[in-house]
Structures are given as C-alpha cells and as structure tokens.
Design a protein around this motif. Structure first.
Motif, PDB file in Angstrom:
ATOM      1  N   TRP A 147       0.833  -1.208   0.000  1.00  0.00           N
ATOM      2  CA  TRP A 147       0.000   0.000   0.000  1.00  0.00           C
ATOM      3  C   TRP A 147       0.866   1.256   0.000  1.00  0.00           C
ATOM      4  O   TRP A 147       0.657   2.173  -0.794  1.00  0.00           O
ATOM      5  CB  TRP A 147      -0.932  -0.003   1.211  1.00  0.00           C
ATOM      6  CG  TRP A 147      -1.818   1.207   1.259  1.00  0.00           C
ATOM      7  CD1 TRP A 147      -1.472   2.461   1.688  1.00  0.00           C
ATOM      8  CD2 TRP A 147      -3.179   1.290   0.826  1.00  0.00           C
ATOM      9  NE1 TRP A 147      -2.531   3.319   1.571  1.00  0.00           N
ATOM     10  CE2 TRP A 147      -3.587   2.635   1.043  1.00  0.00           C
ATOM     11  CE3 TRP A 147      -4.076   0.370   0.307  1.00  0.00           C
ATOM     12  CZ2 TRP A 147      -4.887   3.058   0.746  1.00  0.00           C
ATOM     13  CZ3 TRP A 147      -5.370   0.799   0.011  1.00  0.00           C
ATOM     14  CH2 TRP A 147      -5.760   2.126   0.217  1.00  0.00           C
ATOM     15  N   ARG A 192     -12.853   1.575   5.904  1.00  0.00           N
ATOM     16  CA  ARG A 192     -12.804   0.222   5.346  1.00  0.00           C
ATOM     17  C   ARG A 192     -11.945  -0.652   6.247  1.00  0.00           C
ATOM     18  O   ARG A 192     -10.978  -0.194   6.836  1.00  0.00           O
ATOM     19  CB  ARG A 192     -12.239   0.257   3.919  1.00  0.00           C
ATOM     20  CG  ARG A 192     -13.120   1.043   2.951  1.00  0.00           C
ATOM     21  CD  ARG A 192     -12.524   1.109   1.561  1.00  0.00           C
ATOM     22  NE  ARG A 192     -11.318   1.942   1.516  1.00  0.00           N
ATOM     23  CZ  ARG A 192     -10.621   2.169   0.415  1.00  0.00           C
ATOM     24  NH1 ARG A 192     -10.985   1.616  -0.741  1.00  0.00           N
ATOM     25  NH2 ARG A 192      -9.552   2.936   0.439  1.00  0.00           N
ATOM     26  N   ASP A 241     -17.740  -1.931   5.405  1.00  0.00           N
ATOM     27  CA  ASP A 241     -17.032  -2.211   4.152  1.00  0.00           C
ATOM     28  C   ASP A 241     -15.820  -3.073   4.501  1.00  0.00           C
ATOM     29  O   ASP A 241     -14.767  -2.564   4.900  1.00  0.00           O
ATOM     30  CB  ASP A 241     -16.602  -0.897   3.506  1.00  0.00           C
ATOM     31  CG  ASP A 241     -16.171  -1.061   2.057  1.00  0.00           C
ATOM     32  OD1 ASP A 241     -16.250  -2.192   1.537  1.00  0.00           O
ATOM     33  OD2 ASP A 241     -15.756  -0.057   1.450  1.00  0.00           O
ATOM     34  N   TYR A 265     -13.153  -6.581   3.928  1.00  0.00           N
ATOM     35  CA  TYR A 265     -12.474  -7.466   2.970  1.00  0.00           C
ATOM     36  C   TYR A 265     -11.655  -8.475   3.764  1.00  0.00           C
ATOM     37  O   TYR A 265     -11.203  -8.188   4.871  1.00  0.00           O
ATOM     38  CB  TYR A 265     -11.580  -6.645   2.040  1.00  0.00           C
ATOM     39  CG  TYR A 265     -12.323  -5.527   1.355  1.00  0.00           C
ATOM     40  CD1 TYR A 265     -12.861  -5.696   0.084  1.00  0.00           C
ATOM     41  CD2 TYR A 265     -12.524  -4.301   2.008  1.00  0.00           C
ATOM     42  CE1 TYR A 265     -13.573  -4.669  -0.530  1.00  0.00           C
ATOM     43  CE2 TYR A 265     -13.238  -3.276   1.398  1.00  0.00           C
ATOM     44  CZ  TYR A 265     -13.755  -3.469   0.135  1.00  0.00           C
ATOM     45  OH  TYR A 265     -14.473  -2.468  -0.462  1.00  0.00           O
ATOM     46  N   LYS A 270      -2.322  -8.819  -2.474  1.00  0.00           N
ATOM     47  CA  LYS A 270      -1.905  -7.949  -3.582  1.00  0.00           C
ATOM     48  C   LYS A 270      -3.110  -7.434  -4.354  1.00  0.00           C
ATOM     49  O   LYS A 270      -3.183  -6.252  -4.716  1.00  0.00           O
ATOM     50  CB  LYS A 270      -0.958  -8.703  -4.518  1.00  0.00           C
ATOM     51  CG  LYS A 270      -0.398  -7.857  -5.639  1.00  0.00           C
ATOM     52  CD  LYS A 270       0.615  -8.653  -6.477  1.00  0.00           C
ATOM     53  CE  LYS A 270       1.192  -7.789  -7.589  1.00  0.00           C
ATOM     54  NZ  LYS A 270       2.183  -8.542  -8.402  1.00  0.00           N
ATOM     55  N   SER A 271      -4.068  -8.335  -4.594  1.00  0.00           N
ATOM     56  CA  SER A 271      -5.283  -7.956  -5.311  1.00  0.00           C
ATOM     57  C   SER A 271      -6.109  -6.946  -4.495  1.00  0.00           C
ATOM     58  O   SER A 271      -6.648  -5.983  -5.062  1.00  0.00           O
ATOM     59  CB  SER A 271      -6.127  -9.200  -5.596  1.00  0.00           C
ATOM     60  OG  SER A 271      -7.336  -8.866  -6.236  1.00  0.00           O
ATOM     61  N   LEU A 272      -6.183  -7.154  -3.178  1.00  0.00           N
ATOM     62  CA  LEU A 272      -6.926  -6.223  -2.340  1.00  0.00           C
ATOM     63  C   LEU A 272      -6.306  -4.835  -2.349  1.00  0.00           C
ATOM     64  O   LEU A 272      -7.015  -3.823  -2.421  1.00  0.00           O
ATOM     65  CB  LEU A 272      -6.980  -6.766  -0.903  1.00  0.00           C
ATOM     66  CG  LEU A 272      -8.011  -7.842  -0.601  1.00  0.00           C
ATOM     67  CD1 LEU A 272      -7.842  -8.353   0.827  1.00  0.00           C
ATOM     68  CD2 LEU A 272      -9.414  -7.321  -0.811  1.00  0.00           C
ATOM     69  N   SER A 328      -4.548  -3.469  -4.738  1.00  0.00           N
ATOM     70  CA  SER A 328      -4.844  -2.870  -6.040  1.00  0.00           C
ATOM     71  C   SER A 328      -6.296  -2.398  -6.104  1.00  0.00           C
ATOM     72  O   SER A 328      -6.601  -1.340  -6.676  1.00  0.00           O
ATOM     73  CB  SER A 328      -4.585  -3.879  -7.160  1.00  0.00           C
ATOM     74  OG  SER A 328      -3.226  -4.244  -7.195  1.00  0.00           O
ATOM     75  N   GLN A 329      -7.188  -3.185  -5.497  1.00  0.00           N
ATOM     76  CA  GLN A 329      -8.613  -2.846  -5.507  1.00  0.00           C
ATOM     77  C   GLN A 329      -8.914  -1.633  -4.644  1.00  0.00           C
ATOM     78  O   GLN A 329      -9.704  -0.751  -5.034  1.00  0.00           O
ATOM     79  CB  GLN A 329      -9.416  -4.048  -5.005  1.00  0.00           C
ATOM     80  CG  GLN A 329     -10.908  -3.805  -4.875  1.00  0.00           C
ATOM     81  CD  GLN A 329     -11.630  -4.991  -4.268  1.00  0.00           C
ATOM     82  OE1 GLN A 329     -11.067  -6.090  -4.152  1.00  0.00           O
ATOM     83  NE2 GLN A 329     -12.881  -4.807  -3.898  1.00  0.00           N
ATOM     84  N   LEU A 330      -8.291  -1.559  -3.475  1.00  0.00           N
ATOM     85  CA  LEU A 330      -8.648  -0.529  -2.496  1.00  0.00           C
ATOM     86  C   LEU A 330      -7.870   0.773  -2.651  1.00  0.00           C
ATOM     87  O   LEU A 330      -8.333   1.809  -2.213  1.00  0.00           O
ATOM     88  CB  LEU A 330      -8.445  -1.075  -1.085  1.00  0.00           C
ATOM     89  CG  LEU A 330      -9.313  -2.285  -0.705  1.00  0.00           C
ATOM     90  CD1 LEU A 330      -8.939  -2.799   0.678  1.00  0.00           C
ATOM     91  CD2 LEU A 330     -10.791  -1.908  -0.746  1.00  0.00           C
TER      92      LEU A 330
END
Length: 221
Positions: free
Chosen positions: A36, A147, A186, A188, A214-216, A218-220
C-alpha cells in the motif's frame, strides 16, 4: 492523505517469512502495508500491536466510567478509560484498518477481543438512548467511509463459508459484527490455512493469500 491503522493480534512475534515459527498474520499485514505505502507513500500509518501489548480487560470500574457522562467523570474514571480513549482515537483517525487476526480455538485471540471491548464505546463509537423511538442503539461511524481488511490464519483447513468446517469459524464473523455495530461495514478478507500440516498445502495457501492481499491493495488503493 489516507490514514492506515495497522493492527497485529498474533501472540507470535516476528513474521513467518522472516523467522521460524513466525506469525502468518503478521506476514500478511506487513505485505499489505508495504504494498500500500509503495503505491501511496504519503499514507500515514498508525501501528498497534495488541498481540504483544494487549489492552487491559474490561472491569466493573471500566464499565462504570464508560457509562458515566464525560462531564461527570471523576479523575479515576478518566485514568481507567485512558487506553480505551487512545484506541478509539486511532479508529476515528483511520480511513483504512488492516487487522491481522489469527484463529485461536475457533475465535479471535483474547488480546483482540480485549481490543474490541475497548473500542466499542458508548458515546464515542456507538450511541445509546433508552428513550429513543425504535432502536435505542446506533453506530456513530456509519458515514465515515472507513474500510476494514481482516487477514487471518488457521491451523486446519475448510473454514471458509460453505467449507468442511466453515460453521466452526468465529473469527471473521465476530470481527465483522463488532465493527458493523460501530458503523464499519465495508470489509475485505484473506486467510492462510493448513498451518498445522506444514506441507505443500501450507505453501500453496500462503501463496494464494499473498496473491489475495496484492489484489486487495490494487482494488482498495
């Protein structure tokens, strides 16, 4: 500028990618924060290690103090609530909460439950009015846009919803419930399984969880 609250709750010190028998959840939260901040270097990070420095457990004096209006509290009451006030202040500052919460005997560690008990505070994170029409309780952080990311680990496998022992997993559900109560909905998740098997399945699960982290990010981000 985003404020990220990084919480570790594992009783293990060190990360499993750095020392033998280190913590998987510390590994995941560290990876999340590192990725992040690489993308958002201006982020303010607040770190709280409740695994190594657990908050005090709730006592009768704490309850007395918390339910006493601020303008009527005595000096001892303010002292009793001092740690809780600090933890609540951190939650209020945070835009993103990243919590490493391993499974201990089907639920969160006692250290993390103590943390939850300290941040669910009447008048600060939830409201209560017995004369209020309808629901007397209401969350105070609903409009804050916060979040929550829950990063967990467990020794067995199949704890995901619908999994072979998914009904025995009281980690994510209990954390979600407590945070929803104060208005953070919200949420994850990612988790490592197979820790007690210590074979290729653990290796695969770690890889999958790190990919999910890693995907989270990129998403957040």
């Amino acid at each position: 500028m985003t404020t990220l609250l990084h919480i570790d709750a594992s009783a293990r010190f060190g990360r499993s990618d750095e020392i033998s028998h280190g913590s998987h959840t510390r590994r995941l939260t560290a990876h999340f924060v590192q990725q992040w901040t690489a993308m958002r270097p201006e982020t303010k990070v607040i770190y709280r290690d409740v695994g190594q420095e657990p908050p005090p457990y709730i006592t009768g004096q704490w309850i007395h103090a918390a339910f006493t209006p601020e303008n009527k509290r005595e000096a001892w009451m303010r002292d009793v609530l001092r740690v809780s006030d600090t933890l609540v202040d951190e939650i209020l500052q945070a835009d993103l909460i990243v919590a490493g919460v391993p499974m201990y005997n089907f639920g969160p560690p006692a250290q993390f439950k103590a943390y939850i008990d300290n941040i669910v505070r009447v008048g600060r994170t939830f409201g209560f009015d017995r004369s209020r029409e309808g629901e007397p309780y209401w969350p105070l952080l609903s409009d804050s846009g916060k979040r929550l990311v829950i990063l967990s680990s467990r020794g067995d496998y199949g704890y995901q919803p619908g999994g072979r022992i998914g009904t025995q997993n009281h980690v994510e559900a209990s954390v979600r419930t407590a945070f929803a109560y104060i208005g953070v909905t919200d949420v994850y998740e990612a988790a490592i399984e197979y820790d007690e098997f210590a074979d290729h399945r653990l290796v695969d699960s770690i890889q999958q969880a790190e990919a999910a982290v890693k995907s989270l990010v990129s998403q957040l981000v």
